[in-house]
Structures are given as structure tokens and as C-alpha cells.
Design an enzyme around this catalytic site. Structure first.
Site, PDB file in Angstrom:
ATOM      1  N   ASP A   1      -1.806  -1.219  -3.981  1.00  0.00           N
ATOM      2  CA  ASP A   1      -2.059  -0.451  -5.204  1.00  0.00           C
ATOM      3  C   ASP A   1      -0.932  -0.635  -6.225  1.00  0.00           C
ATOM      4  OD1 ASP A   1      -0.042   1.354  -4.084  1.00  0.00           O
ATOM      5  OD2 ASP A   1      -1.652   1.991  -2.742  1.00  0.00           O
TER       6      ASP A   1
ATOM      7  N   ASP B   1       0.843  -1.195   0.000  1.00  0.00           N
ATOM      8  CA  ASP B   1       0.000   0.000   0.000  1.00  0.00           C
ATOM      9  C   ASP B   1       0.881   1.249   0.000  1.00  0.00           C
ATOM     10  OD1 ASP B   1      -1.907   1.932   0.392  1.00  0.00           O
ATOM     11  OD2 ASP B   1      -2.274   1.410   2.506  1.00  0.00           O
TER      12      ASP B   1
ATOM     13  N   ASP C   1      -8.037 -15.780 -17.719  1.00  0.00           N
ATOM     14  CA  ASP C   1      -8.873 -16.287 -16.636  1.00  0.00           C
ATOM     15  C   ASP C   1      -9.944 -17.251 -17.152  1.00  0.00           C
ATOM     16  OD1 ASP C   1      -9.757 -15.993 -13.824  1.00  0.00           O
ATOM     17  OD2 ASP C   1     -11.584 -15.233 -14.765  1.00  0.00           O
TER      18      ASP C   1
ATOM     19  N   ASP D   1      -3.668   4.037   2.453  1.00  0.00           N
ATOM     20  CA  ASP D   1      -5.115   4.111   2.691  1.00  0.00           C
ATOM     21  C   ASP D   1      -5.634   2.724   3.065  1.00  0.00           C
ATOM     22  OD1 ASP D   1      -4.868   2.789   0.307  1.00  0.00           O
ATOM     23  OD2 ASP D   1      -6.263   4.054  -0.809  1.00  0.00           O
TER      24      ASP D   1
ATOM     25  N   ASP E   1      -3.985 -10.085 -16.041  1.00  0.00           N
ATOM     26  CA  ASP E   1      -5.110 -10.990 -16.142  1.00  0.00           C
ATOM     27  C   ASP E   1      -6.057 -10.502 -17.231  1.00  0.00           C
ATOM     28  OD1 ASP E   1      -6.638 -13.244 -14.705  1.00  0.00           O
ATOM     29  OD2 ASP E   1      -5.181 -12.614 -13.189  1.00  0.00           O
TER      30      ASP E   1
ATOM     31  N   HIS F   1      -3.630 -17.493  -5.946  1.00  0.00           N
ATOM     32  CA  HIS F   1      -4.506 -16.679  -5.093  1.00  0.00           C
ATOM     33  C   HIS F   1      -5.850 -17.359  -4.803  1.00  0.00           C
ATOM     34  CE1 HIS F   1      -5.903 -16.157  -9.135  1.00  0.00           C
ATOM     35  NE2 HIS F   1      -7.005 -15.580  -8.696  1.00  0.00           N
ATOM     36  N   ASP F   2      -6.099 -18.505  -5.414  1.00  0.00           N
ATOM     37  CA  ASP F   2      -7.368 -19.220  -5.192  1.00  0.00           C
ATOM     38  C   ASP F   2      -7.190 -20.417  -4.263  1.00  0.00           C
ATOM     39  OD1 ASP F   2      -8.760 -17.570  -6.948  1.00  0.00           O
ATOM     40  OD2 ASP F   2      -8.260 -18.806  -8.679  1.00  0.00           O
TER      41      ASP F   2
ATOM     42  N   GLU G   1      -5.797 -20.287 -17.752  1.00  0.00           N
ATOM     43  CA  GLU G   1      -6.178 -20.996 -16.535  1.00  0.00           C
ATOM     44  C   GLU G   1      -7.156 -22.091 -16.940  1.00  0.00           C
ATOM     45  OE1 GLU G   1      -8.468 -20.440 -12.288  1.00  0.00           O
ATOM     46  OE2 GLU G   1      -9.135 -19.394 -14.072  1.00  0.00           O
TER      47      GLU G   1
ATOM     48  N   ASN H   1       0.103   4.498  -0.712  1.00  0.00           N
ATOM     49  CA  ASN H   1      -0.425   5.780  -0.222  1.00  0.00           C
ATOM     50  C   ASN H   1      -1.106   5.645   1.136  1.00  0.00           C
ATOM     51  OD1 ASN H   1      -2.594   4.342  -1.112  1.00  0.00           O
ATOM     52  ND2 ASN H   1      -3.608   6.060  -2.145  1.00  0.00           N
TER      53      ASN H   1
HETATM   54  C1  GLC Z   1     -10.427 -17.678 -11.797  1.00  0.00           C
HETATM   55  C2  GLC Z   1      -9.718 -16.766 -10.837  1.00  0.00           C
HETATM   56  C3  GLC Z   1     -10.558 -16.626  -9.600  1.00  0.00           C
HETATM   57  C4  GLC Z   1     -11.889 -16.035  -9.989  1.00  0.00           C
HETATM   58  C5  GLC Z   1     -12.557 -16.821 -11.120  1.00  0.00           C
HETATM   59  C6  GLC Z   1     -13.641 -16.020 -11.753  1.00  0.00           C
HETATM   60  O1  GLC Z   1     -10.575 -18.966 -11.302  1.00  0.00           O
HETATM   61  O2  GLC Z   1      -8.432 -17.243 -10.575  1.00  0.00           O
HETATM   62  O3  GLC Z   1      -9.943 -15.848  -8.617  1.00  0.00           O
HETATM   63  O4  GLC Z   1     -12.743 -16.018  -8.888  1.00  0.00           O
HETATM   64  O5  GLC Z   1     -11.661 -17.148 -12.156  1.00  0.00           O
HETATM   65  O6  GLC Z   1     -13.137 -14.977 -12.530  1.00  0.00           O
HETATM   66 CA    CA Z   2      -3.331   2.264  -1.363  1.00  0.00          CA
END
Ligand code: GLC
Ligand code: CA
Length: 565
Positions: free
Chosen positions: A29, A21, A203, A25, A98, A333-334, A258, A23
Site C-alpha cells: 500500500d 504492506d 503508459d 492485510d 503512471d 514490472h512487465d 513507454e 496495515n
Molecule cells: C504497459 C504497462 C503494463 C500494462 C500495459 C497496459 O505496457 O507497463 O503493465 O499491462 O501497459 O496498460
Molecule cells: Ca495493506
């Protein structure tokens, strides 16, 4: 095989909201990423994949796009993105973003139009269908379930119809059959490429085509989730060939799809074989199911199925050995955190380094998920309100229905699987809020940041972070670079339930990679092997007596070897 820059790269995945982060907040970012580019450069990565930063109402943290041509205001401006690309390129770091093709936000102007009437010019941008009437009651066109729980259809009163949405209600699916949609998305892609982006992580790419709208028979749930209804269907390949021809190939961009939906090897090759004319590579998730995470009904310790894991790795390595290339990643991240899934809390340093070596010595392009390099762990959720992630909340509700009197159980299960585990603030230092921000972050901060953070690990020679650095250096700048990047992969001893052992071979060079997944001592026979050198290891000295190697808890070693014939 034609060599490409991305085969020789090491990638790093950034979740902008929780990275840094700038700035103060309370939310990460684009400028924050900019400020940390020197860190990434020092780590040695030369490719970053940034999760969505498009304008969005954030129902699914940016995967619900409201405007493809705008940056989410809290993340910054288009100028910030341009500056980021510029600085990254100066450092020799490529930037991949993405690209969300399957759906938009319900607040996207196309959808707002599409909803208005059945003859609206944008109606066919989405997938609309009349409901069915059963016993005088109106129901969804099919009983198919969605990924985030409930039906994959949502009712809209104004035109008395349903639209398809395989994720959340706020993420209507685009209708790829419509050539206008295809062209719109090509335009979006071109626009970002003109801005200097080097590639796309695409994605949910396997979902662009749907099966015939027929109910799933004999279902246990009201809305059963059957991936086959909207995964890896034939038309997806037509759409990708079109995108390839008009967007990817002319611009020579890197594309990583993906491919969830339990894609088979044959499918994956259709997407990313060298002659597929679709994508450069695909992320698969098979190795993510090599523990009991998704079968747990009563939360107890996770168990890694080592043999399954090896078979999975071997299967994919073999499939792409000659006519394709693979990304290498543990998790993203999933998924819950690597250390909490496949690591060992008693041996965090040893197991963390072992997991890193096991992955980074394979053939393919490695991707590190932010925080993995310091061994960040799952978050200790205390209440369902801790969940920001829409799918974690859905899991909780689903599990609670099973045992309404036991909310603690539901919370534990949802916590173990939660995507929020991977989305806590990056732990930069032991300063307040993990050095992520000076203000109270709007995301979760794991309490263990005083112990697990970047600053500490930069200062400790022996840290996990420095092990990652060394692995990257070996791959990019050492006498082993060629064999690590281009050598062939040979799986050894596949039925051994404690060790993951493989060889890499290039001309007359050979590397032997030995990784123990056990807390206990394990022996490995080095008969007929002459050790030339230790390339990297997670214990100081090796214990070899009479050509037998004794591996300690989670020991991992890469030997440069010769084999006696
Ligand atoms: C992909 C992304 C996931 C998102 C999903 C819908 O699986 O990695 O984070 O929720 O697509 O866009
Ligand atoms: Ca920020």
C-alpha cells in the site's frame, strides 16, 4: 544542452501491490511506500516512479483505471498519497506516477455511458465499430490481435457493435481523436500535478493512434498481432505536442514515455529529442530481446546474446548522445527478473554486480526496479493458478493449444516469460513472508527470501545492495559525478562476445568500464592505458600482468584512466 534535475537523478520503480504492506492485510500500500522512504533515501535514489494506484477493478493490476481521481481503496487514500509526496519531498525525492492514456477500465463511468446507446454523449470517448458479415456470420471489424491474446475487438450486444481494446476486454481503448477525451486527460494530469506530483511515466504512449481498419493478409493466426496497426502512428505526435503545450511544459514536469511497439531511433527522437516538444525521455525495450527468451519452444537455458546487447546499447547511446536524454533500465514490472534473465545462478553476486555496473556507468538516468538491488529472482511457478497476471494466463493457453498433451511445457514457457516474476513480494528480511507483511500475503512470496533479502544485505559490506549504493553514490556525490552523468559514451570492441567495454569521456577525464559476461577467464589488453585508479569493481584485486588484464567470472571494473598518445 540545458541541464535538468532529472538528468542528475537516480530512479527507483515501485510496484505498490508488492512493495510493502503497512496495515498487514496482505497487500502492499501507499503507507507502505511511505514507511520505506528512509530505505530508499539510504540507498541513494532521489526519484521514484510508482505504478498505478488509481481506483481500479484490477483486471490488469491497476492499468485498468475506473476513476482517475480516486486511489484504489486497498492501497489507501488520497491523504496517504499527499503524505507520501510530502515526506518524499522533504527527503529530496521526486515522485513520478503512471499516467494511463490509452485506455480505461470498462467499469469507468465514461465507458458505462458509452455502451448505453449509439447516440450517448460519451459514445465517441471510445472506438466503436460495426462488425463484418462473412458467410452469414458476424465477425470483428478487422482480424487484428491484441497484446493479451485474442482479437483486439470485443463485441457488445446492447448496441450490436464492437469496441477496440488492444489489451484486455476490460480495457477499452480511448478515442484520442475526440477533443473531449484530450481535454479530460489534460484535466486529470493537471489535477495530479496540483497535488504535488513531479512527473509522469506515460503508459503505452505509442498506441494512441490506429491504422486504417483493414485486415492483415495471409495471417497464420486467427488474430495476428501486428504492432504496426496501433504503434507509433503519426497522430500520436499531435496528441503529445498538445499535452506538452497544455500540461507538461507549463508545469516543467518530467515525462517518460513507454514506447513499446518496436520504435525505431527516428521514432524515439520524435518523442524525446530535445526539440521534440513531446516527452523528456522514452523507455525502449530493445535490450529486453537480447536473449532467446521469446524463441524458446522447449524450455532450456536462456542464452544472452552479448554482441546484440552491446549493439543495442550502443545504438541508443549514440542516437541520444547530443540531442536527447535516455532512461537507463534493465527491466521492469512487465519482464521476468534481471538475475534470472541476464544473471548467472552460479555467480549471483559477481554477475549481479557486473550487470549493475554495466548499466549505471552509462549516460542517462538509471532506474532500478524494486528488488533488483538485492538480486531477486524468478518465481518457481507450480501451477497455472499461481499466475495472477492476465497476460501470463493468456500465454499459457496459447502454448497449451500448440501441445495439448503437454501442459508442463506450456507452464514452463509461460513461467519463464511471466510478468508475475517481477511482482512477487519485496524481500525485506528473513522473517515470515519476507518481512513484506505480518499476514499471509495475497501475492506470491518467493521461497528464497531467507537467503535474498534487504536486511541481510544491509549487514554485509560486500553485498549486491551495497554495490548499488556505491554506484549511486559515485554518480551523485563523487568527483566522478560530472563524467558519469554528462560524459560522452564510446563503445569499444563491439564484436567481442564476452566483454562489454565502453569509455566515458569528459574534458580530460576518462573512465574505462569493463564487464565480463563470461564464466570463463577472459583477457583484455590494457596497452597504452595508464590506470590512475580503480573506481569500482566486483573482485578485490585486479590481475594485471604485462598490461594484460585477466578477468574472472563476470568480473567488472571501472578504471579512471589516462591514455598514452
Ligand atoms: C504497459 C504497462 C503494463 C500494462 C500495459 C497496459 O505496457 O507497463 O503493465 O499491462 O501497459 O496498460
Ligand atoms: Ca495493506
Amino acid at each position: 544542452m540545458q541541464k535538468k534535475w532529472w538528468m542528475e537523478s537516480v530512479g527507483y520503480q515501485i510496484y505498490p501491490k508488492s512493495f510493502y504492506d503497512s496495515n498487514h492485510d496482505g497487500i502492499g500500500d501507499i503507507k507502505g511506500i511511505h514507511e520505506k522512504l528512509d530505505y530508499l533515501n539510504d540507498l541513494g535514489v532521489n526519484l521514484i516512479w510508482i505504478c498505478p494506484f488509481y481506483d481500479s477493478p484490477m483486471d490488469d493490476n491497476g492499468y485498468d483505471v475506473r476513476d482517475f481521481y480516486k486511489v484504489y481503496a486497498e492501497f489507501g487514500t488520497l491523504e496517504d498519497v499527499k503524505n507520501l509526496i510530502h515526506k518524499a519531498h522533504q527527503l529530496g525525492i521526486k515522485v513520478v506516477m503512471d499516467f494511463v492514456l490509452n485506455h480505461t477500465s470498462d467499469e469507468h463511468p465514461w465507458f458505462i455511458e458509452s455502451k448505453k446507446s449509439k447516440d450517448n454523449a460519451f459514445r465517441d470517448y471510445y472506438i466503436w465499430h460495426e462488425g463484418k458479415t462473412i458467410n452469414d456470420k458476424k465477425v470483428e471489424p478487422t482480424n487484428w490481435g491484441s497484446f493479451f491474446g485474442g482479437s483486439c475487438w470485443n463485441y457488445d450486444e446492447l448496441t450490436d457493435s464492437y469496441y477496440m481494446k488492444i489489451f484486455s476486454n476490460k480495457m477499452p481503448d480511448l478515442n484520442w481523436k475526440n477533443p473531449k477525451v484530450q481535454q479530460e486527460m489534460i484535466d486529470v494530469g493537471k489535477w495530479w500535478l496540483d497535488l504535488g506530483i513531479d512527473g509522469f511515466r506515460i503508459d503505452a504512449v505509442s498506441h494512441l493512434d490506429r491504422a486504417e481498419f483493414i485486415d492483415i493478409k495471409n495471417a497464420k493466426d486467427q488474430y495476428p498481432l501486428d504492432w504496426h496497426k496501433f504503434s507509433n502512428l503519426p497522430k500520436v505526435h499531435d496528441y503529445l505536442k498538445l499535452l506538452n503545450k497544455s500540461l507538461f511544459k507549463p508545469n516543467d514536469v518530467l515525462t517518460i514515455g513507454e514506447v513499446g511497439g518496436q520504435a525505431t531511433i527516428e521514432e524515439a527522437k520524435k518523442y524525446a529529442g530535445f526539440d521534440s516538444n513531446e516527452l523528456s525521455m522514452v523507455f525502449n525495450f530493445d535490450h529486453n530481446w537480447c536473449n532467446n527468451l521469446h524463441e524458446i519452444t522447449n524450455p532450456k537455458k536462456l542464452v544472452t546474446h552479448v554482441i546484440d546487447l552491446k549493439k543495442t546499447f550502443n545504438k541508443w547511446q549514440k542516437a541520444f548522445a547530443k540531442d536527447g536524454w535516455m532512461p537507463l533500465n534493465w527491466l521492469n514490472h512487465d519482464q521476468p527478473r534481471l538475475m534470472s534473465q541476464y544473471g548467472d545462478y552460479k555467480y549471483p553476486l559477481e554477475s549481479g554486480k557486473m550487470l549493475a555496473t554495466a548499466l549505471h556507468m552509462k549516460r542517462g538516468t538509471p532506474f532500478i526496479y524494486q528488488g533488483e538491488e538485492i538480486g531477486m529472482t524468478n518465481y518457481p511457478f507450480e501451477d497455472v493458478t499461481d499466475f495472477n497476471d492476465i497476460s501470463s494466463r493468456a500465454t499459457y493457453i496459447y502454448e497449451l493449444k500448440k501441445t495439448p498433451d503437454d501442459p508442463v511445457r506450456a507452464l514452463k514457457i509461460a513461467s519463464l516469460r511471466s510478468r508475475d516474476n517481477a511482482r512477487t513480494a519485496m524481500q525485506w528480511s528473513k522473517k515470515l513472508y519476507a518481512g513484506f507483511s505480518l499476514e499471509q500475503p495475497k501475492i506470491l512470496v518467493n521461497r528464497n527470501y531467507k537467503k535474498i533479502n534487504v536486511t541481510n544485505q544491509l549487514n554485509e559490506n560486500d553485498s549486491l545492495l551495497n554495490h548499488y549504493k556505491k554506484l549511486i553514490e559515485l554518480r551523485r556525490f563523487s568527483k566522478y559525478s560530472d563524467i558519469i552523468i554528462y560524459g560522452s559514451y564510446e563503445q569499444i570492441d563491439i564484436e567481442n562476445e564476452n566483454l562489454y567495454v565502453y569509455k566515458r569521456i569528459l574534458d580530460n577525464q576518462k573512465l574505462l568500464i569493463i564487464n565480463s559476461f563470461s564464466r570463463k577467464k577472459v583477457l583484455y589488453d590494457l596497452k597504452d592505458i595508464e590506470i590512475i585508479d580503480v573506481v569500482i569493481s566486483n573482485y578485490k584485486n585486479q590481475k594485471i600482468i604485462n598490461q594484460t588484464l585477466t578477468l574472472r567470472a563476470f568480473e567488472s571494473i571501472v578504471f579512471d584512466i589516462k591514455e598514452k598518445s
